[in-house]
Design a protein around this motif. Structure first.
Motif, short mmCIF file in Angstrom:
data_model
loop_
_atom_site.label_atom_id
_atom_site.label_comp_id
_atom_site.label_asym_id
_atom_site.label_seq_id
_atom_site.Cartn_x
_atom_site.Cartn_y
_atom_site.Cartn_z
N THR A 57 19.95 -24.45 88.16
CA THR A 57 20.76 -23.24 88.13
C THR A 57 21.10 -22.90 86.68
OG1 THR A 57 21.68 -23.89 90.27
CG2 THR A 57 22.74 -22.06 89.12
N PHE A 58 20.23 -22.15 86.08
CA PHE A 58 20.34 -21.83 84.65
C PHE A 58 21.68 -21.19 84.31
CE2 PHE A 58 18.81 -20.75 80.51
CZ PHE A 58 19.28 -19.46 80.23
N SER A 59 22.15 -20.30 85.17
CA SER A 59 23.30 -19.46 84.83
C SER A 59 24.60 -20.24 84.67
CB SER A 59 23.49 -18.37 85.89
OG SER A 59 23.73 -18.95 87.15
N ILE A 60 24.65 -21.51 85.12
CA ILE A 60 25.88 -22.28 84.96
C ILE A 60 25.72 -23.39 83.93
CG2 ILE A 60 26.71 -21.77 87.29
CD1 ILE A 60 25.84 -24.59 88.10
N HIS A 61 24.61 -23.37 83.21
CA HIS A 61 24.37 -24.38 82.18
C HIS A 61 24.59 -23.80 80.78
CE1 HIS A 61 22.62 -26.75 85.38
NE2 HIS A 61 22.53 -27.76 84.55
N ASP A 62 25.25 -24.59 79.94
CA ASP A 62 25.30 -24.27 78.52
C ASP A 62 23.94 -24.62 77.92
OD1 ASP A 62 28.44 -25.77 78.84
OD2 ASP A 62 28.14 -23.62 78.54
N MET A 63 23.53 -23.82 76.95
CA MET A 63 22.21 -23.99 76.36
C MET A 63 22.30 -24.21 74.86
SD MET A 63 20.22 -23.79 78.94
CE MET A 63 18.64 -23.77 78.08
N ALA A 64 21.31 -24.90 74.32
CA ALA A 64 21.32 -25.18 72.89
C ALA A 64 19.90 -25.23 72.34
CB ALA A 64 22.03 -26.50 72.61
N TRP A 65 19.82 -25.10 71.04
CA TRP A 65 18.59 -25.33 70.30
C TRP A 65 18.85 -26.47 69.32
CZ3 TRP A 65 13.92 -23.09 71.20
CH2 TRP A 65 13.90 -21.93 71.99
N PHE A 66 17.90 -27.38 69.27
CA PHE A 66 17.86 -28.44 68.28
C PHE A 66 16.56 -28.32 67.51
CE2 PHE A 66 21.32 -31.43 69.46
CZ PHE A 66 21.74 -30.85 70.64
N ARG A 67 16.45 -29.03 66.40
CA ARG A 67 15.20 -29.04 65.66
C ARG A 67 14.99 -30.40 65.00
NH1 ARG A 67 16.72 -24.85 60.67
NH2 ARG A 67 18.21 -26.22 59.59
N GLN A 68 13.73 -30.72 64.78
CA GLN A 68 13.39 -31.96 64.10
C GLN A 68 12.47 -31.65 62.93
OE1 GLN A 68 11.72 -35.07 66.57
NE2 GLN A 68 12.28 -36.63 65.06
N ASN B 231 16.56 -16.16 83.36
CA ASN B 231 16.54 -17.61 83.07
C ASN B 231 15.91 -17.90 81.71
OD1 ASN B 231 17.68 -17.94 85.55
ND2 ASN B 231 16.00 -19.13 86.43
N MET B 232 16.33 -17.12 80.71
CA MET B 232 15.77 -17.24 79.37
C MET B 232 16.88 -17.46 78.34
SD MET B 232 12.44 -16.82 79.59
CE MET B 232 11.99 -16.45 77.90
N ALA C 122 17.54 -27.04 75.00
CA ALA C 122 18.15 -28.07 75.83
C ALA C 122 19.26 -27.46 76.67
CB ALA C 122 18.71 -29.18 74.96
N ALA C 123 19.54 -28.11 77.80
CA ALA C 123 20.53 -27.59 78.73
C ALA C 123 21.51 -28.69 79.13
CB ALA C 123 19.85 -27.04 79.98
N THR C 124 22.75 -28.28 79.32
CA THR C 124 23.78 -29.20 79.76
C THR C 124 24.84 -28.42 80.53
OG1 THR C 124 25.27 -30.96 79.02
CG2 THR C 124 25.20 -28.97 77.68
N ARG C 125 25.82 -29.13 81.04
CA ARG C 125 26.95 -28.46 81.69
C ARG C 125 28.25 -28.96 81.11
NH1 ARG C 125 27.45 -27.83 87.94
NH2 ARG C 125 29.07 -26.45 87.12
N GLY C 126 29.18 -28.04 80.90
CA GLY C 126 30.53 -28.42 80.54
C GLY C 126 30.76 -28.78 79.09
N THR C 127 29.77 -28.55 78.24
CA THR C 127 29.96 -28.86 76.83
C THR C 127 29.00 -28.04 76.00
OG1 THR C 127 29.95 -30.58 75.13
CG2 THR C 127 28.34 -30.79 76.89
N MET C 128 29.37 -27.78 74.77
CA MET C 128 28.47 -27.17 73.80
C MET C 128 28.34 -28.12 72.62
SD MET C 128 29.88 -23.31 74.09
CE MET C 128 29.04 -22.79 72.59
N SER C 129 28.23 -29.36 72.96
CA SER C 129 28.22 -30.43 71.97
C SER C 129 27.04 -30.33 71.01
CB SER C 129 28.15 -31.77 72.69
OG SER C 129 27.95 -32.82 71.80
N PRO C 130 27.23 -30.74 69.76
CA PRO C 130 26.11 -30.85 68.82
C PRO C 130 25.35 -32.17 68.97
CG PRO C 130 28.14 -31.35 67.70
CD PRO C 130 28.51 -30.96 69.11
N TYR C 131 25.73 -33.00 69.92
CA TYR C 131 25.10 -34.31 70.08
C TYR C 131 24.06 -34.28 71.18
CZ TYR C 131 29.07 -35.57 67.23
OH TYR C 131 29.99 -35.62 66.21
#
Length: 123
Positions: free
Chosen positions: A28-39, A77-78, A97-106
């Motif tokens: 369920t994309f709409s309830i997930h916080d999203m982030a971009w990381f890079r290496q 869903n983008m 990346a996707a997570t719920r309940g946080t916008m953590s940088p980790y």
């Protein structure tokens, strides 16, 4: 099956722009916080930007503030990363990346990951 797919990396000259996209499926994309990381080459993966599930709250690493913008389209869903004024030091493999309940940088806080897309910025 949960999946994040990032097409659209590439080669760009310094000072140019590029937009990355990430397509989500299987959760369920709409309830997930999203982030971009890079290496970057030879370095560890690092946080770039995060966006709340509402699309209202953002968090950026200092080196990209004012140059990058994260956004999302919950109907499609983008999630996107608009990158402007690119610098050679932005060269990296970029991951969404996707997570719920946080916008953590980790990165350990994130549950779902894409396979990554290469961005190369020439000087």
């Amino acid at each position: 099956q949960e999946q994040l797919v990032e097409p659209g990396g590439g080669l760009v000259q310094a000072g140019g722009s590029l937009r990355l996209s990430c397509a989500a499926s299987g959760f369920t994309f709409s309830i997930h916080d999203m982030a971009w990381f890079r290496q970057p080459p030879g370095k560890e993966r690092e946080f770039v930007a995060a966006l709340s599930w509402t699309g209202v709250i953002t968090n950026y690493t200092d080196s990209v503030k004012g140059r990058f913008a994260i956004s999302r389209d919950n109907a499609r869903n983008m999630v996107y990363l608009q990158m402007n004024s690119l610098k050679p030091e932005d060269t990296a493999v970029y991951y969404c990346a996707a997570t719920r309940g946080t916008m953590s940088p980790y990165e350990g806080e994130y549950k779902y990951w894409g396979q990554g897309t290469q961005v190369f910025v020439s000087s």
